[in-house]
Scaffold this motif. Structure first.
Motif, PDB file in Angstrom:
ATOM      1  N   ASN A 129      32.610  49.712  36.703  1.00 17.02           N
ATOM      2  CA  ASN A 129      33.282  49.785  35.399  1.00 17.02           C
ATOM      3  C   ASN A 129      34.340  48.688  35.279  1.00 17.02           C
ATOM      4  OD1 ASN A 129      32.103  51.834  33.822  1.00 17.02           O
ATOM      5  ND2 ASN A 129      32.964  53.379  35.180  1.00 17.02           N
ATOM      6  N   VAL A 130      35.081  48.437  36.339  1.00 17.01           N
ATOM      7  CA  VAL A 130      36.091  47.378  36.324  1.00 17.01           C
ATOM      8  C   VAL A 130      35.415  46.020  36.160  1.00 17.01           C
ATOM      9  CG1 VAL A 130      37.810  46.169  37.728  1.00 17.01           C
ATOM     10  CG2 VAL A 130      37.831  48.656  37.622  1.00 17.01           C
ATOM     11  N   CYS A 131      34.311  45.810  36.877  1.00 14.92           N
ATOM     12  CA  CYS A 131      33.579  44.543  36.776  1.00 14.92           C
ATOM     13  C   CYS A 131      33.092  44.309  35.352  1.00 14.92           C
ATOM     14  CB  CYS A 131      32.376  44.543  37.728  1.00 14.92           C
ATOM     15  SG  CYS A 131      32.804  44.445  39.465  1.00 14.92           S
ATOM     16  N   MET A 132      32.527  45.342  34.757  1.00 17.62           N
ATOM     17  CA  MET A 132      32.006  45.183  33.401  1.00 17.62           C
ATOM     18  C   MET A 132      33.135  44.945  32.399  1.00 17.62           C
ATOM     19  SD  MET A 132      29.309  47.460  31.267  1.00 17.62           S
ATOM     20  CE  MET A 132      30.443  48.654  30.600  1.00 17.62           C
ATOM     21  N   THR A 133      34.230  45.656  32.548  1.00 22.19           N
ATOM     22  CA  THR A 133      35.374  45.463  31.660  1.00 22.19           C
ATOM     23  C   THR A 133      35.909  44.042  31.760  1.00 22.19           C
ATOM     24  OG1 THR A 133      35.966  47.786  31.833  1.00 22.19           O
ATOM     25  CG2 THR A 133      37.695  46.297  31.101  1.00 22.19           C
ATOM     26  N   MET A 141      36.598  38.639  29.625  1.00 24.93           N
ATOM     27  CA  MET A 141      36.552  37.197  29.863  1.00 24.93           C
ATOM     28  C   MET A 141      35.570  36.508  28.914  1.00 24.93           C
ATOM     29  SD  MET A 141      38.868  36.686  32.016  1.00 24.93           S
ATOM     30  CE  MET A 141      38.590  34.986  32.382  1.00 24.93           C
ATOM     31  N   LYS A 142      34.495  37.192  28.578  1.00 22.94           N
ATOM     32  CA  LYS A 142      33.493  36.593  27.678  1.00 22.94           C
ATOM     33  C   LYS A 142      34.111  36.253  26.325  1.00 22.94           C
ATOM     34  CE  LYS A 142      29.319  37.766  25.370  1.00 22.94           C
ATOM     35  NZ  LYS A 142      28.765  38.952  24.805  1.00 22.94           N
ATOM     36  N   ALA A 143      35.033  37.091  25.875  1.00 28.26           N
ATOM     37  CA  ALA A 143      35.685  36.851  24.587  1.00 28.26           C
ATOM     38  C   ALA A 143      36.631  35.653  24.642  1.00 28.26           C
ATOM     39  CB  ALA A 143      36.444  38.097  24.154  1.00 28.26           C
ATOM     40  N   LEU A 144      37.063  35.298  25.836  1.00 30.96           N
ATOM     41  CA  LEU A 144      38.034  34.212  25.976  1.00 30.96           C
ATOM     42  C   LEU A 144      37.408  32.859  26.317  1.00 30.96           C
ATOM     43  CD1 LEU A 144      40.696  36.172  28.064  1.00 30.96           C
ATOM     44  CD2 LEU A 144      40.717  35.733  25.603  1.00 30.96           C
ATOM     45  N   VAL A 145      36.130  32.872  26.698  1.00 31.60           N
ATOM     46  CA  VAL A 145      35.466  31.665  27.189  1.00 31.60           C
ATOM     47  C   VAL A 145      34.800  30.924  26.029  1.00 31.60           C
ATOM     48  CG1 VAL A 145      33.526  30.901  28.600  1.00 31.60           C
ATOM     49  CG2 VAL A 145      35.117  32.590  29.488  1.00 31.60           C
ATOM     50  N   SER A 146      34.878  29.577  26.061  1.00 33.01           N
ATOM     51  CA  SER A 146      34.225  28.797  25.011  1.00 33.01           C
ATOM     52  C   SER A 146      32.933  28.141  25.499  1.00 33.01           C
ATOM     53  CB  SER A 146      35.179  27.740  24.476  1.00 33.01           C
ATOM     54  OG  SER A 146      35.582  26.895  25.524  1.00 33.01           O
ATOM     55  N   ASP A 147      32.776  27.991  26.820  1.00 40.54           N
ATOM     56  CA  ASP A 147      31.582  27.368  27.384  1.00 40.54           C
ATOM     57  C   ASP A 147      30.379  28.307  27.256  1.00 40.54           C
ATOM     58  OD1 ASP A 147      30.417  25.151  29.084  1.00 40.54           O
ATOM     59  OD2 ASP A 147      29.980  26.912  30.330  1.00 40.54           O
ATOM     60  N   GLU A 148      29.283  27.822  26.654  1.00 36.62           N
ATOM     61  CA  GLU A 148      28.110  28.673  26.396  1.00 36.62           C
ATOM     62  C   GLU A 148      27.433  29.132  27.681  1.00 36.62           C
ATOM     63  OE1 GLU A 148      26.905  30.181  23.661  1.00 36.62           O
ATOM     64  OE2 GLU A 148      28.768  29.469  22.763  1.00 36.62           O
ATOM     65  N   LEU A 156      28.796  29.670  30.597  1.00 38.08           N
ATOM     66  CA  LEU A 156      29.614  30.719  31.203  1.00 38.08           C
ATOM     67  C   LEU A 156      29.524  32.012  30.403  1.00 38.08           C
ATOM     68  CD1 LEU A 156      31.492  31.547  33.426  1.00 38.08           C
ATOM     69  CD2 LEU A 156      33.392  30.511  32.192  1.00 38.08           C
ATOM     70  N   LYS A 157      29.477  31.892  29.076  1.00 38.97           N
ATOM     71  CA  LYS A 157      29.301  33.090  28.235  1.00 38.97           C
ATOM     72  C   LYS A 157      27.986  33.788  28.549  1.00 38.97           C
ATOM     73  CE  LYS A 157      31.938  32.616  24.032  1.00 38.97           C
ATOM     74  NZ  LYS A 157      31.966  32.629  22.610  1.00 38.97           N
ATOM     75  N   ASN A 158      26.917  32.991  28.709  1.00 36.02           N
ATOM     76  CA  ASN A 158      25.615  33.576  29.036  1.00 36.02           C
ATOM     77  C   ASN A 158      25.641  34.244  30.408  1.00 36.02           C
ATOM     78  OD1 ASN A 158      24.509  32.751  26.624  1.00 36.02           O
ATOM     79  ND2 ASN A 158      23.733  30.825  27.459  1.00 36.02           N
ATOM     80  N   LEU A 159      26.314  33.618  31.351  1.00 35.02           N
ATOM     81  CA  LEU A 159      26.436  34.206  32.693  1.00 35.02           C
ATOM     82  C   LEU A 159      27.189  35.529  32.633  1.00 35.02           C
ATOM     83  CD1 LEU A 159      25.995  33.938  35.747  1.00 35.02           C
ATOM     84  CD2 LEU A 159      28.139  32.666  35.842  1.00 35.02           C
ATOM     85  N   LEU A 160      28.272  35.553  31.874  1.00 35.41           N
ATOM     86  CA  LEU A 160      29.049  36.791  31.737  1.00 35.41           C
ATOM     87  C   LEU A 160      28.241  37.871  31.028  1.00 35.41           C
ATOM     88  CD1 LEU A 160      32.519  35.239  30.917  1.00 35.41           C
ATOM     89  CD2 LEU A 160      31.926  36.534  32.966  1.00 35.41           C
ATOM     90  N   GLN A 161      27.437  37.471  30.028  1.00 25.80           N
ATOM     91  CA  GLN A 161      26.591  38.446  29.344  1.00 25.80           C
ATOM     92  C   GLN A 161      25.550  39.034  30.302  1.00 25.80           C
ATOM     93  OE1 GLN A 161      26.897  39.870  26.323  1.00 25.80           O
ATOM     94  NE2 GLN A 161      25.241  41.174  27.076  1.00 25.80           N
ATOM     95  N   THR A 162      25.011  38.187  31.173  1.00 22.56           N
ATOM     96  CA  THR A 162      24.073  38.667  32.183  1.00 22.56           C
ATOM     97  C   THR A 162      24.759  39.672  33.113  1.00 22.56           C
ATOM     98  OG1 THR A 162      22.875  36.577  32.114  1.00 22.56           O
ATOM     99  CG2 THR A 162      22.537  37.951  34.061  1.00 22.56           C
ATOM    100  N   CYS A 163      26.000  39.371  33.484  1.00 20.28           N
ATOM    101  CA  CYS A 163      26.772  40.291  34.338  1.00 20.28           C
ATOM    102  C   CYS A 163      26.967  41.631  33.633  1.00 20.28           C
ATOM    103  CB  CYS A 163      28.129  39.686  34.688  1.00 20.28           C
ATOM    104  SG  CYS A 163      28.040  38.316  35.833  1.00 20.28           S
ATOM    105  N   VAL A 164      27.283  41.595  32.344  1.00 23.01           N
ATOM    106  CA  VAL A 164      27.491  42.829  31.587  1.00 23.01           C
ATOM    107  C   VAL A 164      26.208  43.655  31.558  1.00 23.01           C
ATOM    108  CG1 VAL A 164      27.953  43.772  29.287  1.00 23.01           C
ATOM    109  CG2 VAL A 164      29.376  41.921  30.181  1.00 23.01           C
ATOM    110  N   SER A 165      25.089  43.002  31.296  1.00 27.83           N
ATOM    111  CA  SER A 165      23.808  43.720  31.245  1.00 27.83           C
ATOM    112  C   SER A 165      23.464  44.336  32.597  1.00 27.83           C
ATOM    113  CB  SER A 165      22.697  42.766  30.824  1.00 27.83           C
ATOM    114  OG  SER A 165      22.950  42.256  29.551  1.00 27.83           O
ATOM    115  N   THR A 166      23.676  43.568  33.652  1.00 26.27           N
ATOM    116  CA  THR A 166      23.399  44.069  35.001  1.00 26.27           C
ATOM    117  C   THR A 166      24.317  45.225  35.351  1.00 26.27           C
ATOM    118  OG1 THR A 166      22.716  41.849  35.664  1.00 26.27           O
ATOM    119  CG2 THR A 166      23.207  43.404  37.425  1.00 26.27           C
TER     120      THR A 166
END
Length: 71
Positions: free
Chosen positions: A22-26, A31-38, A40-50
């Motif tokens: 839960n902490v990892c997903m939060t 962080m995804k909301a703060l990142v501008s690099d696409e 990195l955003k995709n990587l963070l989205q993958t982390c959220v899904s996982t």
């Protein structure tokens, strides 16, 4: 059915993993909301899904219940 139930120490460990996930997903969502690099955003989205899948798996384990008998 006692074989499919978790021992008390296993239940506690699954709760710890669930809290960690839960902490990892939060953190990833924040962080995804703060990142501008696409990339990195995709990587963070993958982390959220996982992490969502892992949380559902852990919740499935907890739904088995805890064995209270000592064998």
């Amino acid at each position: 059915m006692a074989d499919s139930m978790l021992a008390p120490h296993e239940t506690m460990e699954v709760h710890e993993l669930l809290a960690f996930k839960n902490v990892c997903m939060t953190k990833s969502v924040t962080m995804k909301a703060l990142v501008s690099d696409e990339k990195l955003k995709n990587l963070l989205q993958t982390c959220v899904s996982t992490d969502k899948q892992h949380i559902q798996d852990l919740q499935g384990l907890l739904s088995r219940g805890t064995s209270t008998s000592i064998q």
